[in-house]
Design an enzyme around this catalytic site. Sequence first.
Site, PDB file in Angstrom:
ATOM      1  N   ARG A  36       0.849  -0.862   0.112  1.00  6.72           N
ATOM      2  CA  ARG A  36      -0.020  -0.271  -0.059  1.00  6.72           C
ATOM      3  C   ARG A  36       1.488   0.881   0.224  1.00  6.72           C
ATOM      4  O   ARG A  36       0.401   2.232  -0.916  1.00  6.72           O
ATOM      5  CB  ARG A  36      -0.834   0.071   1.547  1.00  6.72           C
ATOM      6  CG  ARG A  36      -2.524  -1.190   0.770  1.00  6.72           C
ATOM      7  CD  ARG A  36      -3.011  -0.761   1.996  1.00  6.72           C
ATOM      8  NE  ARG A  36      -4.015  -0.996   1.752  1.00  6.72           N
ATOM      9  CZ  ARG A  36      -5.202  -1.911   2.370  1.00  6.72           C
ATOM     10  NH1 ARG A  36      -5.338  -1.803   3.835  1.00  6.72           N
ATOM     11  NH2 ARG A  36      -6.121  -2.933   2.198  1.00  6.72           N
ATOM     12  N   LYS A 199     -19.842 -15.625   0.523  1.00  9.33           N
ATOM     13  CA  LYS A 199     -20.985 -15.508   0.647  1.00  9.33           C
ATOM     14  C   LYS A 199     -22.325 -14.992  -0.533  1.00  9.33           C
ATOM     15  O   LYS A 199     -21.809 -13.944  -0.879  1.00  9.33           O
ATOM     16  CB  LYS A 199     -21.038 -14.051   2.605  1.00  9.33           C
ATOM     17  CG  LYS A 199     -20.878 -14.521   3.490  1.00  9.33           C
ATOM     18  CD  LYS A 199     -20.898 -13.832   4.176  1.00  9.33           C
ATOM     19  CE  LYS A 199     -21.288 -14.563   6.089  1.00  9.33           C
ATOM     20  NZ  LYS A 199     -21.206 -13.162   7.068  1.00  9.33           N
ATOM     21  N   GLY A 355      -8.617  -7.043  -1.894  1.00 14.50           N
ATOM     22  CA  GLY A 355      -8.487  -8.185  -0.708  1.00 14.50           C
ATOM     23  C   GLY A 355      -8.377  -9.285  -1.465  1.00 14.50           C
ATOM     24  O   GLY A 355      -7.158  -9.541  -1.526  1.00 14.50           O
ATOM     25  N   GLY A 378     -13.483  -3.080  -0.574  1.00 11.52           N
ATOM     26  CA  GLY A 378     -15.056  -2.715  -0.602  1.00 11.52           C
ATOM     27  C   GLY A 378     -15.276  -1.667  -1.558  1.00 11.52           C
ATOM     28  O   GLY A 378     -16.173  -1.252  -1.863  1.00 11.52           O
TER      29      GLY A 378
HETATM   30  P1  AMP Z   1     -14.777 -12.943   0.560  1.00 11.62           P
HETATM   31  O1  AMP Z   1     -14.293 -12.399   1.681  1.00 11.62           O
HETATM   32  O2  AMP Z   1     -16.346 -12.976   1.395  1.00 11.62           O
HETATM   33  O3  AMP Z   1     -14.392 -13.048  -0.722  1.00 11.62           O
HETATM   34  O4  AMP Z   1     -14.744 -14.577   0.888  1.00 11.62           O
HETATM   35  C1  AMP Z   1     -13.181 -15.255   1.119  1.00 11.62           C
HETATM   36  C2  AMP Z   1     -12.800 -16.195   1.736  1.00 11.62           C
HETATM   37  O5  AMP Z   1     -13.842 -17.066   0.905  1.00 11.62           O
HETATM   38  C3  AMP Z   1     -11.118 -16.957   1.754  1.00 11.62           C
HETATM   39  O6  AMP Z   1     -11.332 -16.772   2.656  1.00 11.62           O
HETATM   40  C4  AMP Z   1     -12.371 -18.558   1.073  1.00 11.62           C
HETATM   41  O7  AMP Z   1     -11.365 -19.395   1.974  1.00 11.62           O
HETATM   42  C5  AMP Z   1     -13.201 -18.499   1.487  1.00 11.62           C
HETATM   43  N1  AMP Z   1     -14.296 -19.314   0.753  1.00 11.62           N
HETATM   44  C6  AMP Z   1     -13.919 -19.835  -0.955  1.00 11.62           C
HETATM   45  N2  AMP Z   1     -14.739 -20.525  -1.190  1.00 11.62           N
HETATM   46  C7  AMP Z   1     -14.667 -21.597  -0.145  1.00 11.62           C
HETATM   47  C8  AMP Z   1     -15.637 -22.692   0.444  1.00 11.62           C
HETATM   48  N3  AMP Z   1     -16.464 -23.060  -0.729  1.00 11.62           N
HETATM   49  N4  AMP Z   1     -16.414 -22.703   1.401  1.00 11.62           N
HETATM   50  C9  AMP Z   1     -15.727 -22.069   2.556  1.00 11.62           C
HETATM   51  N5  AMP Z   1     -15.178 -21.065   1.854  1.00 11.62           N
HETATM   52  C10 AMP Z   1     -14.998 -20.648   1.197  1.00 11.62           C
END
Ligand code: AMP
Length: 397
Positions: A36, A199, A355, A378
Amino acid sequence: MTEFKTYSFDGKKVLIRVDFNVPLNKETFEITDDKRIRAALPTLNHILNQGGSLIIMSHLGRPKEGPEDKFSLHHIVKGLEKNLNRTVLFANDCIGSEAVEKSKNLGKGEVLLLENVRFYKEETKGDLDFAAKLAKLGDCYVNDAFGTAHRAHASTTQIASFFPNDKMVGFLMQAEIESAKKVMEHTERPFTAIVGGAKVSDKTLIVENLLNVADHIIIGGGMAYTFFKATGGEIGNSLCEEDRLETCKEILGKAKEKGVQIHLPIDSIIADQFAENANAQGCSSDAIPSGWMGLDIGEKSITSFREVLLKSKTILWNGPMGVFEMSQFANGTKAVAEAVAEATKNGAYSLIGGGDSAAAVQKFGFADQVSYVSTGGGALLEYFEGKELPGIAAILN
Ligand code: AMP
């Protein structure tokens, strides 16, 4: 808007907001990744080379009740000095007499780093009086903090109103805006968006907005399983947001109406526990036995995603395809990174959201084989959700 490149910084005290929210070692407080800081260097050096002096504002972490040493920006002075190759002065407060005095005495080419602006709750509240106190320190204002552009905070947004003719975005912010516009407004088709991560709820708005512009949407990661459940699949113990089943159905319905092709991972790598050393095997994503969970996309999914990506002319990627932090479940994310790099080599424009996706392309060695890796997680997400980013609007309007 004032043009950063042509603005005369000679003899000016330049108040600049950057995102130096860098990770620190928990014991030694040394910077563990200074990307950064490096990202802001072209802007900082341009000002210094033009004969300006720098008064740097940033946040670090999320302090709750005022000053806390672990969130003090004095920890980054050395790292900043090394990157700028010159001495960096530090003020123990971002407003108040020390900050005022040190700013006043700042000579050409000198650098002053102010203490964490978030030590004041007024910062996150976007307090105008607090912004006015910060504004008094400088002759002009530059915002180069894309990572916080989606926050209407005092030092990112309100402060701009005190510099009606002397406010501008730095090189980093400019590059971020241009790359996002290239994807969203000057889109070469086909445009494929890859959305992943844990999610559905975090990604609903971006997917809905992308339905208006994308030709293909690839959905991977944990969020894909709520889609399979919504369409009657068996997903075992995979991640699932029961309250988003309807949302998933709606997204699939809207995509059909609009002629956007949604690509879900037809197969998965499933595991008997959420652990690096779990037993793992391939499986159809809509027939996962109970007690097992999908933690990565499978080989068939990789092949079909790759095919779509190699035909694309514009690619946006936000969110990993699996639990890429565990080597056993990193293959899907790595393969998609590789396909994005290959498509880029063949002439596609690829933008990697900040991210986890940025961390993934970095980890697998593809960061310099894509068109642009955003520094904002974000902020980029909100831009693609169709929202106005207050930090940018305050400069442009
Ligand atoms: P996000 O912050 O929503 O972009 O999610 C990122 C996180 O989702 C990472 O730390 C991944 O390890 C997790 N992730 C990705 N695929 C899966 C999965 N199939 N089951 C559980 N966690 C997951």
